[in-house]
Scaffold this motif. Structure first.
Motif, short mmCIF file in Angstrom:
data_model
loop_
_atom_site.label_atom_id
_atom_site.label_comp_id
_atom_site.label_asym_id
_atom_site.label_seq_id
_atom_site.Cartn_x
_atom_site.Cartn_y
_atom_site.Cartn_z
N THR A 112 90.34 -24.77 -8.31
CA THR A 112 89.86 -25.76 -7.40
C THR A 112 88.38 -25.72 -7.77
N GLU A 113 87.80 -24.63 -8.21
CA GLU A 113 86.22 -24.91 -8.72
C GLU A 113 86.36 -25.64 -10.22
N ALA A 114 87.30 -25.24 -10.97
CA ALA A 114 87.29 -25.92 -12.32
C ALA A 114 87.85 -27.28 -12.06
N LEU A 115 88.35 -27.83 -11.21
CA LEU A 115 88.76 -29.21 -11.04
C LEU A 115 87.28 -29.92 -10.62
N ALA A 116 86.75 -29.28 -9.83
CA ALA A 116 85.43 -29.85 -9.28
C ALA A 116 84.53 -29.84 -10.21
N LEU A 117 84.46 -29.01 -10.95
CA LEU A 117 83.50 -28.90 -12.19
C LEU A 117 83.79 -30.13 -13.20
N VAL A 118 85.13 -30.17 -13.43
CA VAL A 118 85.37 -31.50 -14.67
C VAL A 118 85.06 -32.73 -13.75
N GLU A 119 85.40 -33.03 -12.56
CA GLU A 119 85.25 -34.20 -11.78
C GLU A 119 83.73 -34.37 -11.85
N ARG A 120 82.86 -33.45 -11.70
CA ARG A 120 81.45 -33.61 -11.66
C ARG A 120 80.84 -34.02 -12.92
N LEU A 121 81.27 -33.28 -13.91
CA LEU A 121 80.91 -33.53 -15.34
C LEU A 121 81.46 -34.97 -15.81
N TRP A 122 82.62 -35.10 -15.37
CA TRP A 122 83.16 -36.45 -15.73
C TRP A 122 82.37 -37.84 -15.16
N GLU A 123 82.11 -37.57 -14.01
CA GLU A 123 80.90 -38.53 -13.60
C GLU A 123 79.59 -38.60 -14.11
N GLU A 124 79.05 -37.54 -14.62
CA GLU A 124 77.74 -37.38 -15.19
C GLU A 124 77.76 -38.01 -16.55
N ASP A 125 78.94 -37.77 -17.16
CA ASP A 125 78.99 -38.29 -18.57
C ASP A 125 79.35 -39.79 -18.53
N THR A 126 79.95 -40.18 -17.62
CA THR A 126 80.28 -41.72 -17.33
C THR A 126 79.09 -42.45 -17.00
N MET A 127 78.19 -41.90 -16.24
CA MET A 127 76.80 -42.51 -15.97
C MET A 127 75.94 -42.39 -17.13
N THR A 128 76.02 -41.44 -17.96
CA THR A 128 75.44 -41.36 -19.24
C THR A 128 75.85 -42.47 -20.12
N GLU A 129 77.10 -42.53 -20.28
CA GLU A 129 77.58 -43.71 -21.17
C GLU A 129 77.23 -45.05 -20.91
N GLY A 130 76.90 -45.20 -19.30
CA GLY A 130 76.79 -46.83 -18.96
C GLY A 130 75.24 -47.09 -19.33
N ASP A 131 74.57 -45.81 -19.53
CA ASP A 131 73.03 -45.94 -19.92
C ASP A 131 72.85 -46.41 -21.62
#
Length: 133
Positions: A112-131
């Motif tokens: 559960t913690e791993a999936l939450a971490l992956v989801e958070r980092l996925w979103e952070e990376d997506t936001m960075t790519e948009g910039d």
């Protein structure tokens, strides 16, 4: 011509396997396509600072796998089919995820913690790519 500008030696794996993996990852990502020309064995060995036999071994593995074609006195070219690209992509992705899962488990991280971490980092990376421009 396939560029090796982004090739970097990593870990303790033999250089020839790193060359093979670099080309496979390029094929999987679509940055290396069927018909693309590879540097000659001598040119690539000079570029990477390795023995020409090292490059020869990598090219032979890729030839045996049907990913490149080489002819005596001619250039080596990528010959991967769309089906091979999909197979490589699936295999490499599964290997990468397995390594990640092992590392997370060794660190004591639960699913559960791993999936939450992956989801958070996925979103952070997506936001960075948009910039990016």
């Amino acid at each position: 011509m396939v560029s090796f500008d982004t090739f970097t030696r990593t870990g303790s794996a033999p250089i020839y396997t790193q060359i093979v993996l670099f080309i496979q990852r390029g094929i999987a990502a679509g940055t290396i396509c069927s018909g693309d020309e590879l540097p000659s064995r001598r040119v690539l060995s000079a570029l990477l600072g390795v023995n020409p036999n090292t490059v020869q071994k990598a090219y032979r593995i890729l030839e045996d796998g049907g990913l490149i074609q080489s002819h005596s006195g001619a250039k080596s070219c990528v010959s991967a089919t769309p089906e091979q690209r999909e197979q490589i992509q699936a295999r490499l992705l599964a290997e990468d995820v397995r390594q990640l899962v092992r590392a997370l488990r060794q660190s004591g991280v639960g699913k559960t913690e791993a999936l939450a971490l992956v989801e958070r980092l996925w979103e952070e990376d997506t936001m960075t790519e948009g910039d990016l421009p």
